[in-house]
Motif scaffolding. Structure first.
Motif, PDB file in Angstrom:
ATOM      1  N   UNK A 233       0.818  -1.203   0.000  1.00 45.76           N
ATOM      2  CA  UNK A 233       0.000   0.000   0.000  1.00 45.76           C
ATOM      3  C   UNK A 233       0.855   1.257   0.000  1.00 45.76           C
ATOM      4  N   UNK A 234       1.897   1.276   0.845  1.00 44.78           N
ATOM      5  CA  UNK A 234       2.764   2.446   0.936  1.00 44.78           C
ATOM      6  C   UNK A 234       3.603   2.617  -0.332  1.00 44.78           C
ATOM      7  N   UNK A 235       4.029   1.502  -0.915  1.00 41.17           N
ATOM      8  CA  UNK A 235       4.804   1.559  -2.164  1.00 41.17           C
ATOM      9  C   UNK A 235       3.989   2.205  -3.273  1.00 41.17           C
ATOM     10  N   UNK A 236       2.752   1.763  -3.440  1.00 41.65           N
ATOM     11  CA  UNK A 236       1.891   2.335  -4.476  1.00 41.65           C
ATOM     12  C   UNK A 236       1.559   3.801  -4.179  1.00 41.65           C
ATOM     13  N   UNK A 237       1.349   4.107  -2.901  1.00 42.27           N
ATOM     14  CA  UNK A 237       1.032   5.481  -2.511  1.00 42.27           C
ATOM     15  C   UNK A 237       2.163   6.434  -2.890  1.00 42.27           C
ATOM     16  N   UNK A 238       3.409   6.053  -2.582  1.00 45.05           N
ATOM     17  CA  UNK A 238       4.567   6.895  -2.913  1.00 45.05           C
ATOM     18  C   UNK A 238       4.748   7.012  -4.422  1.00 45.05           C
ATOM     19  N   UNK A 239       4.554   5.897  -5.131  1.00 42.05           N
ATOM     20  CA  UNK A 239       4.747   5.911  -6.587  1.00 42.05           C
ATOM     21  C   UNK A 239       3.745   6.835  -7.265  1.00 42.05           C
ATOM     22  N   UNK A 240       2.475   6.750  -6.886  1.00 47.79           N
ATOM     23  CA  UNK A 240       1.470   7.613  -7.499  1.00 47.79           C
ATOM     24  C   UNK A 240       1.633   9.067  -7.070  1.00 47.79           C
ATOM     25  N   UNK A 241       2.192   9.276  -5.889  1.00 47.80           N
ATOM     26  CA  UNK A 241       2.403  10.640  -5.407  1.00 47.80           C
ATOM     27  C   UNK A 241       3.509  11.351  -6.175  1.00 47.80           C
ATOM     28  N   UNK A 242       4.584  10.622  -6.518  1.00 48.53           N
ATOM     29  CA  UNK A 242       5.749  11.243  -7.148  1.00 48.53           C
ATOM     30  C   UNK A 242       5.900  10.890  -8.628  1.00 48.53           C
ATOM     31  N   UNK A 243       5.370   9.738  -9.060  1.00 49.02           N
ATOM     32  CA  UNK A 243       5.602   9.278 -10.437  1.00 49.02           C
ATOM     33  C   UNK A 243       4.297   8.801 -11.064  1.00 49.02           C
ATOM     34  N   UNK A 244       3.277   9.616 -10.965  1.00 54.06           N
ATOM     35  CA  UNK A 244       1.957   9.229 -11.469  1.00 54.06           C
ATOM     36  C   UNK A 244       1.976   8.985 -12.985  1.00 54.06           C
ATOM     37  N   UNK A 245       2.643   9.872 -13.745  1.00 52.70           N
ATOM     38  CA  UNK A 245       2.710   9.724 -15.203  1.00 52.70           C
ATOM     39  C   UNK A 245       3.403   8.432 -15.589  1.00 52.70           C
ATOM     40  N   UNK A 246       4.559   8.159 -14.957  1.00 49.64           N
ATOM     41  CA  UNK A 246       5.318   6.960 -15.295  1.00 49.64           C
ATOM     42  C   UNK A 246       4.534   5.689 -14.955  1.00 49.64           C
ATOM     43  N   UNK A 247       3.793   5.706 -13.861  1.00 49.79           N
ATOM     44  CA  UNK A 247       2.972   4.547 -13.501  1.00 49.79           C
ATOM     45  C   UNK A 247       1.911   4.294 -14.571  1.00 49.79           C
ATOM     46  N   UNK A 248       1.263   5.357 -15.032  1.00 48.68           N
ATOM     47  CA  UNK A 248       0.226   5.209 -16.057  1.00 48.68           C
ATOM     48  C   UNK A 248       0.806   4.705 -17.372  1.00 48.68           C
ATOM     49  N   UNK A 249       2.031   5.108 -17.686  1.00 54.10           N
ATOM     50  CA  UNK A 249       2.663   4.648 -18.932  1.00 54.10           C
ATOM     51  C   UNK A 249       3.070   3.178 -18.839  1.00 54.10           C
ATOM     52  N   UNK A 250       3.614   2.767 -17.702  1.00 49.75           N
ATOM     53  CA  UNK A 250       4.132   1.405 -17.574  1.00 49.75           C
ATOM     54  C   UNK A 250       3.026   0.352 -17.575  1.00 49.75           C
ATOM     55  N   UNK A 251       1.871   0.693 -17.007  1.00 51.44           N
ATOM     56  CA  UNK A 251       0.789  -0.303 -16.957  1.00 51.44           C
ATOM     57  C   UNK A 251       0.145  -0.528 -18.326  1.00 51.44           C
TER      58      UNK A 251
END
Length: 372
Positions: A233-251
């Motif tokens: 939960x904390x890993x995803x929270x930090x990733x979306x907080x700082x790297x939201x664009x990159x997360x959307x691209x990778x999925x």
């Protein structure tokens, strides 16, 4: 006049050697307590040192890096890339040699991610360790059940499945009636093996000590589960907080889901300037085949050593992509399976996945299906 510093890092001591271009040398040994490391930093400032290099010794370089990185240009160097001084070995000589090769510009620094990526790494690597601990606890649970002649694990595909958990939790609460335990097993398992067989597999002999030990094992499993959920939960929270664009691209890549994307970012970051090309990233991860050839004969094509956490996740993603209907990865896997082993075909897909990931992060463009 530019000055260079080599640091030989150990658990309890740091050997420092400062060299200048006119061959002047200053050496000193420091302890690794925070006040001593701060005194080392002040010493480097007083001598006007600009460039510092140190070996990546286990985890002992982290505190020193945190103290020095804000004031100096620090290079972290793999010890394998530094030739040791011939002759009698000493820690002071090691520090001098590091300073010498640094002054001659014969070494390059390793990839050290920014602070936020290091925080993500802590969560990601803790998740990997918790998964291993969870598996060990589940195996211990099954051994305890087998000792008491509970054979349900013979008829389920995974000893960590919901039916096993319900049965074990019931036994830990002293509910030992086989008919009651049978009611906790999923109907599909009962239909597959037969109700009488499953009931017989749930008929065992227990002592009070057996139940107490089993209860402790269940507490361990629940504890690992809770920690896993928290870390994810904390890993995803930090990733979306700082790297939201990159997360959307990778999925957008087949086989890569939210958790996988977060794991990938936590290991390689999002700034691809640290890796000059996709090939450099593949080699750093350890997915490139080694070149072991002599007299025209190929002696081995095993992959190199690299980042084991990233490699593990990429292989899992490659397996998912290989089973995604209509994807180019599925066609590629089937094509490779005709002429190589299953594991080699997966590694080939994992390597291709990493090349695509590098291009997506470097160009900030989503994945689009094409022949690969």
């Amino acid at each position: 006049m530019e000055k260079f510093c080599g640091l030989d890092v150990h658990k309890d001591s740091v050997f420092m050697c400062i060299l200048s271009e006119n061959n002047e040398k200053y050496e000193e040994v420091f302890k690794t307590l925070t006040p001593d490391l701060e005194r080392l930093r002040d010493t480097l400032v007083d001598h006007g040192v600009g460039l510092v290099a140190m070996e990546s010794t286990s985890i002992y370089w982290y505190p020193l890096w945190n103290i020095l990185e804000s004031d100096f240009d620090v290079k972290l160097v793999n010890p394998l890339f530094i030739k040791q001084v011939p002759g009698r070995k000493s820690d002071v000589k090691d520090a001098e040699w590091i300073a010498t090769v640094l002054m001659k510009d014969l070494i390059k620094g390793s990839f050290v991610p920014p602070s936020i990526i290091q925080q993500l790494r802590l969560y990601n690597r803790k998740i990997t360790k918790l998964n291993k601990q969870l598996r060990r606890s589940e195996q211990e649970m099954d051994e305890m059940l087998q000792r008491c002649n509970i054979r349900l694990s013979n008829y389920v595909s995974d000893i960590g499945c919901k039916s096993m958990k319900k049965v074990v939790q019931a036994i830990a609460k002293n509910h030992l009636n086989p008919d009651y335990l049978l009611s906790l097993v999923h109907a599909r398992i009962v239909r597959k093996s037969g109700a009488e067989t499953i009931r017989a597999s749930l008929t065992g002999t227990f002592t009070s000590v057996d139940i107490e030990i089993l209860r402790m094992i269940v507490e361990d499993i629940n504890f690992h589960h809770d920690q896993l959920e928290f870390c994810k939960k904390e890993l995803l929270k930090l990733c979306y907080q700082h790297f939201n664009l990159q997360m959307e691209l990778l999925v957008t890549i087949p086989g890569v889901k939210e958790h996988a994307a977060a794991c990938i970012i936590s290991e390689i970051g999002t700034d691809m300037k640290f890796f000059t090309s996709a090939t450099a990233l593949v080699g750093w991860t350890g997915l490139r085949p080694r070149n072991d050839q002599s007299a025209g004969k190929i002696k081995g094509r095993k992959t190199l050593h690299g980042n084991k956490y990233l490699r593990l996740m990429l292989v899992q993603c490659a397996w998912g992509a290989s089973r995604t209907k209509g994807s180019a990865f599925m066609a590629r896997y089937q094509r490779f399976r005709k002429r190589m082993h299953h594991n080699k075909a997966l590694i080939a897909n994992a390597r291709k996945l990493l090349v695509i990931i590098w291009n997506i992060l470097a160009k900030k463009e989503p994945y689009f299906a094409q022949a690969i």
